[in-house]
Design a protein around this motif. Structure first.
Motif, PDB file in Angstrom:
ATOM      1  N   ALA A 194      46.757  83.446  34.221  1.00  0.00           N
ATOM      2  CA  ALA A 194      47.556  83.421  34.891  1.00  0.00           C
ATOM      3  C   ALA A 194      46.926  81.789  35.401  1.00  0.00           C
ATOM      4  O   ALA A 194      46.533  81.264  35.748  1.00  0.00           O
ATOM      5  CB  ALA A 194      48.233  84.305  35.917  1.00  0.00           C
ATOM      6  N   LEU A 195      48.130  81.269  35.907  1.00  0.00           N
ATOM      7  CA  LEU A 195      48.001  79.926  37.450  1.00  0.00           C
ATOM      8  C   LEU A 195      48.751  80.570  38.394  1.00  0.00           C
ATOM      9  O   LEU A 195      50.303  81.110  38.501  1.00  0.00           O
ATOM     10  CB  LEU A 195      48.374  78.802  36.507  1.00  0.00           C
ATOM     11  CG  LEU A 195      48.548  77.967  35.496  1.00  0.00           C
ATOM     12  CD1 LEU A 195      48.980  77.150  35.072  1.00  0.00           C
ATOM     13  CD2 LEU A 195      46.659  77.229  35.825  1.00  0.00           C
ATOM     14  N   THR A 196      47.673  80.683  39.557  1.00  0.00           N
ATOM     15  CA  THR A 196      48.547  80.866  40.514  1.00  0.00           C
ATOM     16  C   THR A 196      48.338  79.810  41.899  1.00  0.00           C
ATOM     17  O   THR A 196      46.813  79.603  41.944  1.00  0.00           O
ATOM     18  CB  THR A 196      47.700  81.993  41.044  1.00  0.00           C
ATOM     19  OG1 THR A 196      48.058  83.114  40.450  1.00  0.00           O
ATOM     20  CG2 THR A 196      48.354  82.497  42.663  1.00  0.00           C
ATOM     21  N   LEU A 197      49.572  79.301  41.768  1.00  0.00           N
ATOM     22  CA  LEU A 197      49.296  77.801  43.078  1.00  0.00           C
ATOM     23  C   LEU A 197      50.659  77.687  44.054  1.00  0.00           C
ATOM     24  O   LEU A 197      51.446  78.296  43.522  1.00  0.00           O
ATOM     25  CB  LEU A 197      49.348  76.812  41.916  1.00  0.00           C
ATOM     26  CG  LEU A 197      48.206  77.059  40.493  1.00  0.00           C
ATOM     27  CD1 LEU A 197      48.847  75.368  39.239  1.00  0.00           C
ATOM     28  CD2 LEU A 197      46.667  77.239  41.252  1.00  0.00           C
ATOM     29  N   THR A 198      49.922  76.694  44.801  1.00  0.00           N
ATOM     30  CA  THR A 198      50.747  76.261  44.840  1.00  0.00           C
ATOM     31  C   THR A 198      51.936  74.864  44.983  1.00  0.00           C
ATOM     32  O   THR A 198      53.010  74.910  45.257  1.00  0.00           O
ATOM     33  CB  THR A 198      50.649  75.379  47.164  1.00  0.00           C
ATOM     34  OG1 THR A 198      50.336  76.633  48.279  1.00  0.00           O
ATOM     35  CG2 THR A 198      51.621  75.193  48.136  1.00  0.00           C
ATOM     36  N   ASN A 199      51.324  74.704  44.389  1.00  0.00           N
ATOM     37  CA  ASN A 199      51.275  73.534  43.785  1.00  0.00           C
ATOM     38  C   ASN A 199      50.470  72.260  42.364  1.00  0.00           C
ATOM     39  O   ASN A 199      49.985  72.602  42.048  1.00  0.00           O
ATOM     40  CB  ASN A 199      50.926  71.338  44.606  1.00  0.00           C
ATOM     41  CG  ASN A 199      51.493  71.821  45.386  1.00  0.00           C
ATOM     42  OD1 ASN A 199      52.826  72.234  46.042  1.00  0.00           O
ATOM     43  ND2 ASN A 199      50.693  72.069  46.817  1.00  0.00           N
ATOM     44  N   LEU A 200      51.252  72.474  41.043  1.00  0.00           N
ATOM     45  CA  LEU A 200      50.880  72.104  39.991  1.00  0.00           C
ATOM     46  C   LEU A 200      51.791  70.748  39.737  1.00  0.00           C
ATOM     47  O   LEU A 200      52.426  70.059  39.504  1.00  0.00           O
ATOM     48  CB  LEU A 200      51.235  73.058  38.564  1.00  0.00           C
ATOM     49  CG  LEU A 200      50.950  72.712  37.764  1.00  0.00           C
ATOM     50  CD1 LEU A 200      49.574  73.400  37.179  1.00  0.00           C
ATOM     51  CD2 LEU A 200      51.810  74.334  36.620  1.00  0.00           C
TER      52      LEU A 200
END
Length: 358
Positions: free
Chosen positions: A182-188
Motif C-alpha cells: 500500500a501507499l499511505t500518503l497525504t499527497n501523491l
C-alpha cells in the motif's frame, strides 16, 4: 582497513562521534573515509553492511562503487547532515537502505542501482531523480520523496518495510509502475511521459492525487481529491481509471482521453470547469460530472456508464453516447448544452434537467 574482513552475519562500521562525516569510495570525502581498496576488503557474504549509526548526524557522501552485499547508510540523529551520491553506486541484486532525518540527493551522473530501495527517517527529504536510476522495488517510511526510475518499478517490500508511507510522494517513470503493497500518503504526484501507473492496492490511503503522465489506474477506498501536488490536476495522454467506495472530489481539472469511474457505491463529484475528457464510462454509485467541451458516454474498459444511484451530466457542449446509460435518475445540465442520448440500451427510471437541447 588493512586486511580482509569476512563473515556471514551483519557488519557495522560506525563513526566515533555523532558528528563525524563519512566518505565511501576513493572520490568521496569524510572524517571516516574508506577508499575503494578498503571497501574491497569487505568480502562478499555478509547479510548486510551498515555504515553509520542511529545517533549519527554527520553527512554521508557516497562515491562510485559496486557493493556485493545489502548496504545500509544510517545517520538519523536529530539535524542530520543527510546523504549525497556524487557518482554511480550499485548494490547489484541486493538492497540499499537509506535512513536519515536529513536530505538525500544525487548529483548529475550519480545513479543508484539496486534490487530494492528502502527510504527511512522521520521528516527525511529524498530527491532521487537521476534518469539512470535502476530500481526494481521501492519501499519507505519517511517525510518527502521524489523518485524517478524510467524502466518501471514496483511499490513493494524492502527489508522490513512494506509499501511507502510519507507526507508527499512524487513518482516519475516512462515505464510501468505497479504495487504489491500500500501507499499511505497525504499527497501523491504521478509523472513521466508515457508512464503506466497501476496503483490498485486496496490498502491505499491518499488525500490528494495529481499528475501528468501516460495512463493511470488508481484505487483508494476512503475517498480522495484531484488537486494540486506540485502539478495542478491530473492529466494523461491515455486513460484514467479511478476506483473508490468513498467520495471523490476535485479542486483541479481532470484531462484524459478516457475516464473510467469504478467502486461499489462510490460518490464522484467531478465538476471542475477545466475538465477535458473525450469518453466517460464506469460502474459505481453516484456520478456528477461536468465537461464543457462535450464528451461521449462510451467504453473505457467498462462499457457505458452504470450507477446504482443518480447520474448528473453537465456541459455547455455536445454530449453523445456510443454505449448505454443505466441509473436510477439522470440529470442533464449546462447552458446551451446539446444532449443526444439515444442508445437503445438506456435504462433510466427518472429524467430531469435544465439545459439547451435534449
Amino acid at each position: 582497513i588493512g586486511a580482509n574482513i569476512s563473515g556471514s552475519s551483519t557488519l557495522t562500521i560506525a563513526p566515533k562521534t555523532a558528528t563525524t562525516t563519512i566518505g565511501l569510495g576513493t572520490l568521496a570525502t569524510g572524517d571516516l573515509h574508506l577508499n575503494d581498496t578498503e571497501l574491497g576488503r569487505l568480502t562478499n557474504g555478509f547479510s548486510s553492511i551498515t555504515f553509520g549509526s542511529a545517533t549519527a548526524t554527520g553527512k554521508i557522501t557516497a562515491a562510485e562503487y559496486t557493493y556485493l552485499d545489502n548496504i545500509k547508510l544510517l545517520n538519523y540523529g536529530a539535524s542530520s547532515g543527510g546523504i549525497e551520491f556524487i557518482a554511480p553506486v550499485s548494490v547489484g541484486s541486493n538492497n540499499l537502505t537509506l535512513y536519515t532525518t536529513g536530505s538525500v540527493t544525487q548529483v548529475s551522473g550519480a545513479p543508484i542501482t539496486a534490487a530494492g530501495l528502502e527510504l527511512l527517517g522521520t521528516g527525511g527529504t529524498y530527491t532521487l531523480t537521476n534518469t539512470s536510476n535502476a530500481i526494481t522495488t521501492l519501499a519507505g517510511n519517511t517525510g518527502t520523496v521524489s523518485f524517478l526510475e524510467n524502466s518501471g518499478f514496483a511499490i513493494g517490500t524492502v527489508g522490513s518495510t512494506n509499501g511507502v508511507t510519507a507526507t508527499t510522494l512524487t513518482l516519475s517513470s516512462a515505464g510501468t509502475v505497479t504495487q504489491s503493497q500500500a501507499l499511505t500518503l497525504t499527497n501523491l504526484e504521478l509523472l513521466g511521459s508515457g508512464g503506466i501507473y497501476t496503483l490498485t492496492n486496496t490498502g491505499n490511503a491518499i488525500t490528494t492525487l495529481a499528475g501528468n503522465t501516460g495512463t493511470v489506474s488508481f484505487l483508494e477506498n476512503s475517498g480522495f481529491a484531484i488537486g494540486t501536488v506540485n502539478t495542478v490536476g491530473l492529466t494523461t495522454t491515455g486513460n484514467i481509471t479511478l476506483s473508490s467506495t468513498g467520495t471523490v472530489t476535485q479542486s483541479q481539472k481532470v484531462a484524459a482521453v478516457g475516464l473510467e469511474l469504478l467502486g461499489a457505491n462510490g460518490i464522484y463529484t467531478l465538476t471542475n470547469t477545466g475538465n477535458a475528457i473525450a469518453t466517460l464510462a464506469g460502474s459505481t454509485g453516484t456520478v456528477s460530472f461536468l465537461d464543457n467541451g462535450g464528451f461521449d458516454i462510451g467504453t473505457v474498459n467498462t462499457v457505458g456508464l452504470t450507477t446504482s444511484g443518480n447520474t448528473t451530466l453537465s456541459s455547455t457542449g455536445t454530449v453523445t453516447q456510443s454505449n448505454l446509460i443505466a441509473a436510477a435518475g439522470v440529470e442533464l445540465l449546462g447552458s446551451g448544452g446539446a444532449y443526444s442520448l439515444t442508445n437503445t440500451s438506456n435504462a433510466i427510471t427518472t429524467l430531469a434537467g435544465n439545459t439547451g437541447t435534449i
